[in-house]
Write an enzyme that holds these catalytic residues in place. Structure first.
Site, PDB file in Angstrom:
ATOM      1  CB  ALA A 168      37.042  34.745 -57.451  1.00 39.79           C
ATOM      2  N   PRO A 169      39.374  36.454 -55.598  1.00 34.73           N
ATOM      3  CG  PRO A 169      40.635  36.088 -53.661  1.00 34.73           C
ATOM      4  CD  PRO A 169      40.667  36.168 -55.103  1.00 34.73           C
ATOM      5  N   GLY A 170      37.963  38.268 -54.006  1.00 40.07           N
ATOM      6  CA  GLY A 170      37.079  39.198 -53.808  1.00 40.07           C
ATOM      7  C   GLY A 170      37.274  40.361 -52.726  1.00 40.07           C
ATOM      8  N   GLY A 171      38.738  40.429 -52.408  1.00 37.74           N
ATOM      9  CA  GLY A 171      39.244  41.571 -51.303  1.00 37.74           C
ATOM     10  C   GLY A 171      38.794  42.876 -51.946  1.00 37.74           C
TER      11      GLY A 171
ATOM     12  CG  ASP B 201      43.334  41.884 -59.412  1.00 37.81           C
ATOM     13  OD1 ASP B 201      44.257  41.925 -60.251  1.00 37.81           O
ATOM     14  OD2 ASP B 201      43.020  41.659 -58.467  1.00 37.81           O
TER      15      ASP B 201
ATOM     16  CB  CYS C  51      49.373  40.423 -58.091  1.00 32.54           C
ATOM     17  SG  CYS C  51      48.711  38.809 -58.971  1.00 32.54           S
TER      18      CYS C  51
END
Length: 459
Positions: A273-276, A333, A386
């Site tokens: 999530a959020p799934g990009g 991620d 990130c």
């Protein structure tokens, strides 16, 4: 350098508003102030996005006022170091730690004066009116008026003081870490990029050629499209309803590109999530299983997948509890400090503490070891965060390769990132910085700070 106020959990007493009609724009200012107050001095504050959304709903704001409230709140944290310094210098006893609502009211009004296209008299007048409507600040309305009028008079001098973004507008612990990791010059450029804010990037499902013109966008070297500033709302843009693209920072789109799954490949997207990235992998033809612990966050993923008409298996699960599996590829991620996203989420700089780095690095280690057991021999694993912090990126992968001899690094080639060799470090891993890609014709420059390493299981 600006110091982060760790604060305490001391809160004002409950508010009591005065009755009567309100001036236009007062609700937007109240929502922004309440959202900022919700983050000040809390040990585990909410994300600013969540606090603003809650305040907007509480005030039942119309779309234009909601957008203004969000802009004020974001601008407040984007310049929070400078704003705190300016206010503290103009208050006899400094900023009151025990009165977060007063601090938030003054800070949000100062953000309007220093950074937004709001007339000084409107910013001051509405802040005074807002103070008078709340019993926690009503008796301080005169102080609010005097301090903000002085801020307006001395705006140019204050902005000159804030020219050194690393020294004035960055918490000490972050500035120190970035100087150690990237050197003083690059650390300064990172801080300047944070102050400038972020553009909106899009990931396309298909060929970008038609959409560059239709959206008035700029095509970046990595293939993402960057929208011009001050354009229409995202849902109003061509291609949104039919699922031709989705919003995703250009740097965040690279890790899934590095995985490059074959059509039909079995891919596991952990912490999805959020799934990009999930949507990137599914759009490439992979059979994707998206895993995340948060059911509410996965709802957003379900909505986006439905809008795009993609076929994805979505499961609420703890990645650490999964049994060993044999996927062709795994994308991890990992949860991180998110210091690479400060351009678009400036509250991160002021709500994280240095101890978060070690805590999250320990979780990343466990997740990386777990992910290693979910990929088949010959399959690939991409680990990304990130974060700008080496412990959550470069050091994490180096330690993993030292303890798991089954895996080897597959270096990234410049042509995989549009020829932007500066985005690849000496080990062949991805390392984007907010100050990368500074010049984008017709749009704002910069990238989110990201680290990604592509690994292959040999046996």
């Amino acid at each position: 350098m600006a110091s982060r106020d760790k604060g305490r959990n001391t809160r004002d007493e409950a508010p009591t508003r005065t009755a009567g009609p309100e001036a236009a724009g007062l609700g937007a200012r109240r929502a922004a102030s309440l959202a900022v107050a919700a983050l000040i001095g809390q040990e585990r504050p909410p994300a600013l996005d969540d606090a603003v959304t809650q305040a907007i709903r509480a005030e039942a704001l119309a779309p234009a006022d909601a957008a203004l409230a969000r802009a004020i709140a974001v601008a407040t944290f984007r310049h929070y170091g400078l704003i705190r310094s300016a206010l503290a210098a103009r208050l006899e006893q400094g900023l009151p730690a025990a009165k977060p609502h007063l601090t938030a009211l003054l800070a949000t009004a100062t953000a309007q004066i220093l950074d937004l296209s709001v007339p000084d008299h409107a910013a001051v007048d509405l802040a005074v009116r807002l103070a008078k409507t709340d019993n926690r600040t009503a008796h301080l309305a005169g102080l609010v008026n005097a301090v903000l009028r002085r801020i307006a008079r001395e705006r140019d001098a204050i902005l000159a003081e804030g020219a050194e973004a690393l020294a004035v507008n960055t918490p000490d612990w972050l500035a120190r870490r970035w100087i150690a990791a990237y050197g003083p010059e690059r650390a300064g450029l990172i801080a300047q990029a944070h102050r400038a804010g972020a553009a909106i990037d899009l990931t396309l499902r298909g060929d970008a050629a038609d959409w560059v013109e239709r959206l008035g966008a700029v095509r970046l070297p990595s293939g993402s499209l960057r929208l011009p500033e001050n354009g229409p709302a995202i849902p109003d843009l061509p291609g949104f309803q039919e699922g031709a693209w989705w919003v995703q920072d250009a740097a965040a789109a690279i890790p899934a590109q590095l995985l490059a799954p074959e059509p039909g490949a079995r891919v596991l997207d952990l912490c999805a999530a959020p799934g990009g990235k999930t949507m990137q992998l599914a759009a490439a033809g992979a059979r994707v299983t998206a895993i995340d612990r948060s059911a509410p966050r996965l709802e957003r993923l379900r909505e986006n997948v439905a809008r795009l008409g993609l076929d994805v298996e979505i499961r609420v699960a703890d990645a650490l509890a999964l049994e060993p599996q044999d996927h062709d590829a795994v994308l991890l991620d990992a949860p991180c400090s998110a210091t690479g996203t400060i351009r678009r989420h400036p509250d991160v700089a002021w709500t994280k503490v240095e101890a978060d780095i070690a805590r999250l690095a320990a979780l990343q280690l466990r997740l990386l070891d777990q992910a290693a057991g979910l990929v088949r021999p010959g399959g690939r694993l991409v680990y990304c965060t990130c974060s700008l912090e080496p412990e959550e990126g470069e050091a994490q992968v180096a330690a993993f390769l030292a303890r798991d001899a089954r895996f080897t690094r597959v270096p990234i080639r410049p042509e995989e990132v549009g020829g932007a060799a500066a985005l690849i470090d000496g080990n062949g891993d991805l390392r984007t910085l907010p100050c990368h890609l500074p010049d984008v014709p017709g749009a704002r420059g910069g990238l989110d700070g990201f680290f990604a390493s592509r690994l292959e299981r040999r046996g």
